[in-house]
Design an enzyme around this catalytic site. Structure first.
Site, mmCIF file in Angstrom:
data_model
loop_
_atom_site.group_PDB
_atom_site.id
_atom_site.type_symbol
_atom_site.label_atom_id
_atom_site.label_comp_id
_atom_site.label_asym_id
_atom_site.label_seq_id
_atom_site.Cartn_x
_atom_site.Cartn_y
_atom_site.Cartn_z
ATOM 1 N N ARG A 1 0.865 -1.175 0.000
ATOM 2 C CA ARG A 1 0.000 0.000 0.000
ATOM 3 C C ARG A 1 0.904 1.228 0.000
ATOM 4 N NH1 ARG A 1 2.572 0.922 3.662
ATOM 5 N NH2 ARG A 1 1.239 2.634 4.308
ATOM 6 N N GLY A 2 0.301 2.380 -0.172
ATOM 7 C CA GLY A 2 1.096 3.604 -0.282
ATOM 8 C C GLY A 2 1.213 3.963 -1.753
ATOM 9 N N ALA A 3 0.941 5.227 -2.062
ATOM 10 C CA ALA A 3 0.848 5.637 -3.467
ATOM 11 C C ALA A 3 2.095 5.281 -4.285
ATOM 12 C CB ALA A 3 0.539 7.136 -3.537
ATOM 13 N N ARG B 1 -6.956 -0.383 -7.591
ATOM 14 C CA ARG B 1 -7.315 0.563 -6.509
ATOM 15 C C ARG B 1 -7.667 1.893 -7.139
ATOM 16 N NH1 ARG B 1 -4.651 0.422 -1.018
ATOM 17 N NH2 ARG B 1 -6.453 1.743 -0.586
ATOM 18 N N GLN C 1 -2.225 1.200 9.953
ATOM 19 C CA GLN C 1 -0.914 1.308 9.291
ATOM 20 C C GLN C 1 0.069 2.139 10.103
ATOM 21 O OE1 GLN C 1 -3.835 1.941 7.779
ATOM 22 N NE2 GLN C 1 -3.896 1.101 5.711
ATOM 23 N N ASP D 1 -2.509 10.254 -1.429
ATOM 24 C CA ASP D 1 -2.716 9.309 -2.517
ATOM 25 C C ASP D 1 -3.031 10.009 -3.821
ATOM 26 O OD1 ASP D 1 -3.433 7.890 0.125
ATOM 27 O OD2 ASP D 1 -3.080 6.276 -1.301
ATOM 28 N N ASN E 1 -6.114 11.702 1.153
ATOM 29 C CA ASN E 1 -5.192 10.853 1.909
ATOM 30 C C ASN E 1 -6.056 9.974 2.813
ATOM 31 O OD1 ASN E 1 -2.532 10.007 2.703
ATOM 32 N ND2 ASN E 1 -2.741 11.188 4.586
ATOM 33 N N LYS E 2 -5.415 9.103 3.539
ATOM 34 C CA LYS E 2 -6.091 8.158 4.435
ATOM 35 C C LYS E 2 -7.192 8.855 5.252
ATOM 36 C CE LYS E 2 -5.082 4.707 4.614
ATOM 37 N NZ LYS E 2 -5.696 3.768 3.645
#
Lengths: 373, 373
Positions: free
Chosen positions: B53-55, B90, B203, B244, B254-255
């Site tokens: 995960r993570g852009a 995604r 996370q 993201d 973002n999250k």
């Protein structure tokens, strides 16, 4: 109120065994366990370890603690000392000291030991019934706000967001923040509740969801992170929360994270209400951020999460239920656990009290409670 | 960078076995498992199920996915179809489409199958190295901000709050939001990081805490509810988060929960920075709230929490490690799981990019990236 609260309370006195009984809320919704309190020390443990939580219930529990202290008191000195211990069990809950002092004041008017014991019990019962009546009225006044939103939305679902548990489990009946929800549901208004899970102890996911579900109220559990997004997209019509301590100027101490929801409500024009019996006002405080002490609890409450092991069957189904603690973070990483935060009055739309609704200003609080200020 | 990131990356190509290898981040910090990807379908699963995960890392993983697609492609149609599947894995991650399109464009310039395969691999490697270099530069520019705060605080600890994991695990090396932290630590600046646990998938508690701990950086895990309180009491000097997807006008996806921290930062005068490589800008979008689709994920990610069963011993210590899923809410209560939110540009102090720092305005973003706008 229907079955969930009329037939069941989170605390009651059992005359036969001279014990006070409480639901152990730490194990809900997975296990339903009733615990006996026989001594004031039991009461301190039950408050400190959060078998019971919520400002009004902590007050009622402490009131019965004074009764148990009176029951065991050979001397007034013992009684006084036990009352001090009770008052120190949780520093943020203003109802705690209020309830202890109120019962103690009545007790000290009596001469004989028997009269003291009887008075303590009667006064603890009075406080319990007083809280029930307060919550019923909070529900009535809050209902008006929900009804108005429903009218404006032409009968479409009213979406209410709440944080933590200020339900009947936190009170005696009805709850504070939930009282308007129960009243609106009983009134036939179409409501849906967004339930913040409320880390670290998940009182929302565990207790509020359980309460609302038992009563048949539509609800959805969300992470504490989600409310801002929902408000940005018009999916929240109002926020109602409880409080552990509110200043006479309107600053609100409540479960950690409340302040963040109040900021989001303000930013999106969503009404943000705090429901409270007036016993939760601390009339001596004027600056919540500076004056309300914020309890720091065990960091392991953050590091570990409690729940039912996936796949373990429910007790009723014959299988063995496993409730476990799991470690989320690395073993070596420290954590911090601030239990409350303070929402400044400027972010609060209004207070829903047993005397009606007021703005979060000293002047308007004074209008409702002129004898206090 | 020291051991944690120089020697270990979250993704690498193993030439001997012609497989791409990734760390399964779902099991960290409790278990360390490396997974092989041999087909583009493997890559889709690994992205969708959040092994990675993570852009930036999603982009790099998808880039290697194009290589694996080329490796198995008998026809250009197959290759195109697999690339579309990769891009759909995604929806929020703009780097994903960017990386797939970039590799595919190079591949399609080639004639022979062998050339296509070689070009795909080379271009995926290039993207990985490009991300490393971007993050290194983000660290350099971000360091200046931290250094300035440290100077103003006369060398006292600089407290940085971060949300989710935008560390090297989310990138390839250094990370984005963490790059200034690693750079400041290497520079001898006294820093301490407040790590939002970041529900529902934790996370922060699982990955950011693990990363920082491995590197020796002082940090404390907190619930997502706590940041506002810390900021009210002067315990946060700056916030740095990743993103993201960011619009050319400065709105930041973002999250979930990032928006709430940005509101609190604004309310308390705490600088709120977003660290990003320019590949995360979506130059076609102008209104983040309306235009960025927010992924809704499985509600069970909210209802269940994963962790190490208390008391189960660590693998290295000879005992059996138990990683379990536990149910927090009542079995019958539904949940909702919005994965991201959008922080409006007005709440962002600045962007830390590989070209330097700019304000969250179209004009200032344009100053740094004139060729894009």
């Amino acid at each position: 109120m229907k079955s969930a609260s009329k037939k069941l309370r989170p605390i009651w006195f059992d005359r036969d065994s001279e014990t006070v009984k409480v639901i152990d809320q730490r194990l809900l919704p997975h296990e339903f366990v009733i615990v006996d309190m026989k001594t004031p020390d039991d009461v301190v443990t039950i408050i400190k370890e959060m078998y019971v939580r919520g400002a009004p219930l902590i007050g009622v529990t402490a009131a019965y603690g004074v009764y148990l202290a009176a029951l065991h008191a050979e001397t007034d000195e013992y009684l006084m000392r036990e009352c001090e211990k009770l008052k120190a069990a949780r520093p943020t809950a203003v109802n705690l000291a209020w309830a202890v002092d109120r019962v103690l004041a009545e007790v000290m008017k009596q001469k004989s030991r028997v009269e003291k014991i009887e008075t303590a019990l009667k006064e603890a019962d009075n406080i319990a019934e007083f809280e029930v009546e307060n919550c019923r009225k909070i529900g009535e006044y809050g209902l008006e706000i929900v009804r108005e939103i429903s009218r404006r939305k032409q009968g479409n679902t009213v979406n209410i967001l709440t944080h933590c548990n200020a339900g009947w489990l936190a009170c005696v009946e009805y709850g504070t923040a939930t009282a308007p929800m129960y009243a609106a549901y009983d009134d036939g208004i179409d409501i849906h509740v967004w339930v913040d899970e409320t880390r670290p102890l998940n009182q929302g996911a565990r207790l509020t969801a359980w309460e609302l579900g038992k009563y048949g109220i539509r609800h959805t559990v969300i992470t504490d992170n989600a409310g801002g997004h929902l408000m940005q997209h018009g999916m929240v019509d109002m926020v109602i929360v409880g409080t552990d301590r509110t200043t006479c100027t309107g600053d609100v101490a409540n479960k950690i994270g409340t302040y963040l929801k109040a900021l989001a409500a303000k930013d999106n024009g969503v009404p943000f209400y705090v429901a409270l019996p007036s016993s939760t006002f601390d009339w001596t405080l004027r600056d919540g951020l500076r004056e309300i002490p914020i309890e720091e609890r065990n960091p392991d409450e953050v590091r570990y999460v409690q729940g039912q092991v996936a796949g373990s069957r429910l007790q009723g189904a014959g299988g063995k239920l496993q409730v476990a603690q799991i470690l989320v973070s690395p073993e070596s990483s420290p954590a911090a656990n601030y239990a409350f935060d303070v929402t400044p009055a400027r972010l609060v739309t209004g207070f829903i009290t047993e005397r009606g609704i007021c703005k979060a200003t000293e002047a308007d609080i004074k209008r409702l409670f002129p004898e206090k200020l």
